[in-house]
Design a protein around this motif. Structure first.
Motif, PDB file in Angstrom:
ATOM      1  N   UNK A 100       0.788  -1.227   0.000  1.00 50.85           N
ATOM      2  CA  UNK A 100       0.000   0.000   0.000  1.00 50.85           C
ATOM      3  C   UNK A 100       0.824   1.283   0.000  1.00 50.85           C
ATOM      4  N   UNK A 101       2.030   1.245   0.539  1.00 50.69           N
ATOM      5  CA  UNK A 101       2.846   2.459   0.619  1.00 50.69           C
ATOM      6  C   UNK A 101       3.410   2.870  -0.736  1.00 50.69           C
ATOM      7  N   UNK A 102       3.753   1.890  -1.560  1.00 55.00           N
ATOM      8  CA  UNK A 102       4.411   2.198  -2.827  1.00 55.00           C
ATOM      9  C   UNK A 102       3.600   1.792  -4.052  1.00 55.00           C
ATOM     10  N   UNK A 103       2.395   1.297  -3.851  1.00 55.64           N
ATOM     11  CA  UNK A 103       1.501   0.956  -4.954  1.00 55.64           C
ATOM     12  C   UNK A 103       0.762   2.221  -5.381  1.00 55.64           C
ATOM     13  N   UNK A 104       1.018   2.699  -6.591  1.00 52.78           N
ATOM     14  CA  UNK A 104       0.440   3.970  -7.025  1.00 52.78           C
ATOM     15  C   UNK A 104      -1.053   3.892  -7.311  1.00 52.78           C
ATOM     16  N   UNK A 215       6.528   5.905  -2.359  1.00 51.93           N
ATOM     17  CA  UNK A 215       6.300   6.268  -3.761  1.00 51.93           C
ATOM     18  C   UNK A 215       5.098   7.187  -3.891  1.00 51.93           C
ATOM     19  N   UNK A 216       4.053   6.936  -3.101  1.00 46.24           N
ATOM     20  CA  UNK A 216       2.855   7.772  -3.160  1.00 46.24           C
ATOM     21  C   UNK A 216       3.154   9.188  -2.661  1.00 46.24           C
ATOM     22  N   UNK A 217       3.810   9.292  -1.504  1.00 47.04           N
ATOM     23  CA  UNK A 217       4.119  10.617  -0.971  1.00 47.04           C
ATOM     24  C   UNK A 217       5.150  11.327  -1.832  1.00 47.04           C
ATOM     25  N   UNK A 241       1.633  10.719 -12.694  1.00 43.37           N
ATOM     26  CA  UNK A 241       1.285   9.412 -12.126  1.00 43.37           C
ATOM     27  C   UNK A 241       1.458   8.333 -13.180  1.00 43.37           C
ATOM     28  N   UNK A 242       0.947   8.603 -14.392  1.00 44.83           N
ATOM     29  CA  UNK A 242       1.012   7.611 -15.457  1.00 44.83           C
ATOM     30  C   UNK A 242       2.447   7.280 -15.836  1.00 44.83           C
ATOM     31  N   UNK A 243       3.306   8.291 -15.858  1.00 45.19           N
ATOM     32  CA  UNK A 243       4.710   8.052 -16.173  1.00 45.19           C
ATOM     33  C   UNK A 243       5.360   7.164 -15.126  1.00 45.19           C
ATOM     34  N   UNK A 244       4.975   7.371 -13.849  1.00 50.98           N
ATOM     35  CA  UNK A 244       5.557   6.582 -12.774  1.00 50.98           C
ATOM     36  C   UNK A 244       5.038   5.140 -12.790  1.00 50.98           C
ATOM     37  N   UNK A 245       3.742   4.980 -13.078  1.00 51.94           N
ATOM     38  CA  UNK A 245       3.140   3.652 -12.984  1.00 51.94           C
ATOM     39  C   UNK A 245       3.054   2.945 -14.328  1.00 51.94           C
ATOM     40  N   UNK A 246       3.452   3.668 -15.415  1.00 48.56           N
ATOM     41  CA  UNK A 246       3.409   3.109 -16.764  1.00 48.56           C
ATOM     42  C   UNK A 246       2.008   2.602 -17.088  1.00 48.56           C
ATOM     43  N   UNK A 247       1.008   3.436 -16.798  1.00 48.53           N
ATOM     44  CA  UNK A 247      -0.373   3.028 -17.006  1.00 48.53           C
ATOM     45  C   UNK A 247      -1.169   4.171 -17.602  1.00 48.53           C
ATOM     46  N   UNK A 248      -2.435   3.916 -17.857  1.00 45.32           N
ATOM     47  CA  UNK A 248      -3.340   4.935 -18.378  1.00 45.32           C
ATOM     48  C   UNK A 248      -4.457   5.147 -17.372  1.00 45.32           C
ATOM     49  N   UNK A 249      -4.703   6.386 -16.981  1.00 45.31           N
ATOM     50  CA  UNK A 249      -5.691   6.697 -15.959  1.00 45.31           C
ATOM     51  C   UNK A 249      -6.824   7.485 -16.581  1.00 45.31           C
ATOM     52  N   UNK A 250      -8.055   7.049 -16.361  1.00 44.28           N
ATOM     53  CA  UNK A 250      -9.207   7.788 -16.855  1.00 44.28           C
ATOM     54  C   UNK A 250      -9.805   8.602 -15.732  1.00 44.28           C
ATOM     55  N   UNK A 255      -8.542  11.320 -20.596  1.00 47.15           N
ATOM     56  CA  UNK A 255      -7.700  10.141 -20.518  1.00 47.15           C
ATOM     57  C   UNK A 255      -6.261  10.588 -20.304  1.00 47.15           C
ATOM     58  N   UNK A 256      -5.676  10.111 -19.235  1.00 48.32           N
ATOM     59  CA  UNK A 256      -4.324  10.504 -18.868  1.00 48.32           C
ATOM     60  C   UNK A 256      -3.388   9.380 -19.262  1.00 48.32           C
ATOM     61  N   UNK A 257      -2.567   9.587 -20.276  1.00 48.05           N
ATOM     62  CA  UNK A 257      -1.659   8.539 -20.734  1.00 48.05           C
ATOM     63  C   UNK A 257      -0.233   8.921 -20.413  1.00 48.05           C
ATOM     64  N   UNK A 258       0.690   8.031 -20.741  1.00 48.12           N
ATOM     65  CA  UNK A 258       2.083   8.287 -20.400  1.00 48.12           C
ATOM     66  C   UNK A 258       2.896   8.717 -21.612  1.00 48.12           C
ATOM     67  N   UNK A 259       2.271   9.412 -22.553  1.00 49.38           N
ATOM     68  CA  UNK A 259       2.993   9.790 -23.762  1.00 49.38           C
ATOM     69  C   UNK A 259       3.151  11.299 -23.901  1.00 49.38           C
ATOM     70  N   UNK A 260       2.599  12.076 -22.962  1.00 49.37           N
ATOM     71  CA  UNK A 260       2.678  13.544 -23.091  1.00 49.37           C
ATOM     72  C   UNK A 260       4.034  14.063 -22.628  1.00 49.37           C
ATOM     73  N   UNK A 261       4.630  14.929 -23.405  1.00 52.77           N
ATOM     74  CA  UNK A 261       5.873  15.603 -23.020  1.00 52.77           C
ATOM     75  C   UNK A 261       5.637  17.105 -23.137  1.00 52.77           C
ATOM     76  N   UNK A 262       5.717  17.858 -22.018  1.00 51.95           N
ATOM     77  CA  UNK A 262       5.458  19.308 -22.081  1.00 51.95           C
ATOM     78  C   UNK A 262       6.371  20.001 -23.076  1.00 51.95           C
ATOM     79  N   UNK A 263       5.821  20.951 -23.838  1.00 49.81           N
ATOM     80  CA  UNK A 263       6.601  21.684 -24.835  1.00 49.81           C
ATOM     81  C   UNK A 263       6.891  23.117 -24.415  1.00 49.81           C
TER      82      UNK A 263
END
Length: 371
Positions: A100-104, A215-217, A241-250, A255-263
């Protein structure tokens, strides 16, 4: 978790440090859990409750070929005529380590549910969110959502307040998270080799405060790039979060994916803005005051949260909305937090007298000078 696992036929083993109230372990046993109680120690110690839980999981998890049902009914479908595998079979899951402490999934659940609920109920006007941290999932998940929504409304020019919500950690004695937020170093004076208690009983509070950054904190201590230009549709914290967990969050329609890179970054800040210390005595006084005046029988974490919320509110302008969480009840704390023999005899604190509870709560908490 225990109440959900029981009707599904799953066993649950819970590993607890021995600074928790006996009511908690008794309650878990009534729900059918196996309870393992270990000495409270540093995470670097193999005997730490997280490390013990992980070893229990590793002992239960077995090789696939030891399971007869798996061999007879599952594996056969993945084998050819000569009994050789023709495609990869599904993994046989004997046990799962919740971690639970490090599970995102922890921070994600509050980013996608608790945060939106608070934002909706207050019509987006949240001036401060204040609470303690055990895993840090609630504080960071809610805080991340509230800040993200403020910046989103800023882009749309429809925000309800001129400044982003202030996210404040409430930390008990002995925890290193206060200094992590304030100075970037996870350390508390109680951790010095000369003064460290053998079993690390630094506070009366249970389930909050740590001597490490989970990991959460840790997500709340990262600098986030907020997008302020009008055509940006990115959820900045959700992407972190998605970058850390390598997942997609709705999250709602986003839809929050792990492919966005700020420009073109325009503003950076951390989720957790500030931290305040709350003493055990303040928590005890607050709990007794709530029972006397509000009829609320709360536990130690809730008492500290409300003290922290009052401290933050006392520094803000009238009309501001300050949110905290009532996260535990006193019925599971009768052997420690609500036990005068323990509070006075073991911890050396003062049990509030009835006359003390009739006065001004700010004076009782010794924070009236902050106004």
């Amino acid at each position: 978790l225990a109440s959900l696992a029981s009707p599904r036929g799953h066993g649950v083993i819970v590993v607890l440090p021995d600074d928790q109230s006996t009511q908690k372990s008794a309650f878990l046993k009534k729900l059918g859990c196996g309870v393992v109680v270990v000495k409270n120690c540093s995470i670097s110690n193999p005997g730490h409750y997280v490390n013990v839980a992980k070893r229990v999981w590793e002992l239960i998890e077995v090789e696939r070929h030891y399971d007869a049902y798996y061999q007879k009914h599952v594996l056969r479908e993945y084998c050819g005529s000569n009994s050789t595998l023709i495609k990869t079979p599904p993994k046989l899951l004997k046990a799962a380590f919740m971690n639970q402490f490090d599970n995102l999934a922890n921070v994600v659940s509050h980013y996608t549910t608790t945060g939106p609920e608070i934002h909706s109920q207050l019509d987006g006007k949240v001036n401060a969110f204040v609470m303690s941290a055990g895993t840090g999932g609630t504080l960071v998940g809610v805080g991340g959502y509230l800040k993200e929504k403020w910046w989103e409304n800023c882009r749309r020019k429809c925000q309800h307040q001129s400044t982003p919500p202030k996210i404040v950690l409430v930390d008990p004695p002995g925890s290193s998270l206060f200094n992590k937020v304030k100075y970037g170093v996870a350390y508390a004076p109680q951790q010095s080799e000369r003064s460290l208690r053998r079993h690390r009983y630094d506070t009366l509070a249970e389930g909050i405060g740590l001597d490490r950054v989970t990991a959460n904190f840790g997500l709340g201590c990262d600098e986030i790039t907020w997008k302020t230009y009008s055509n940006s549709k990115c959820a900045s914290f959700g992407n972190r979060i998605a970058l850390r967990s390598n997942s997609c969050i709705k999250n709602g329609s986003t839809t929050v994916s792990n492919i966005f890179i700020p420009k073109s970054p325009t503003c950076k800040s951390k989720i957790v803005d500030d931290a305040i210390r709350v003493t055990d005595q303040q928590a005890v006084n607050m709990a007794h005051y709530l029972l006397r005046h509000e009829g609320l029988f709360v536990g130690s974490s809730t008492a500290m949260n409300i003290v922290g919320a009052m401290m933050v509110a006392s520094r803000m302008e009238p009309g501001c909305n300050v949110v905290t969480v009532v996260c535990d009840g006193g019925q599971r704390h009768t052997s420690r937090f609500w036990n005068p023999d323990f509070v006075v005899g073991e911890r050396g604190l003062v049990w509030p007298a009835e006359k003390d509870l009739e006065g001004n709560i700010l004076e009782l908490l010794d924070i009236s000078h902050q106004i």
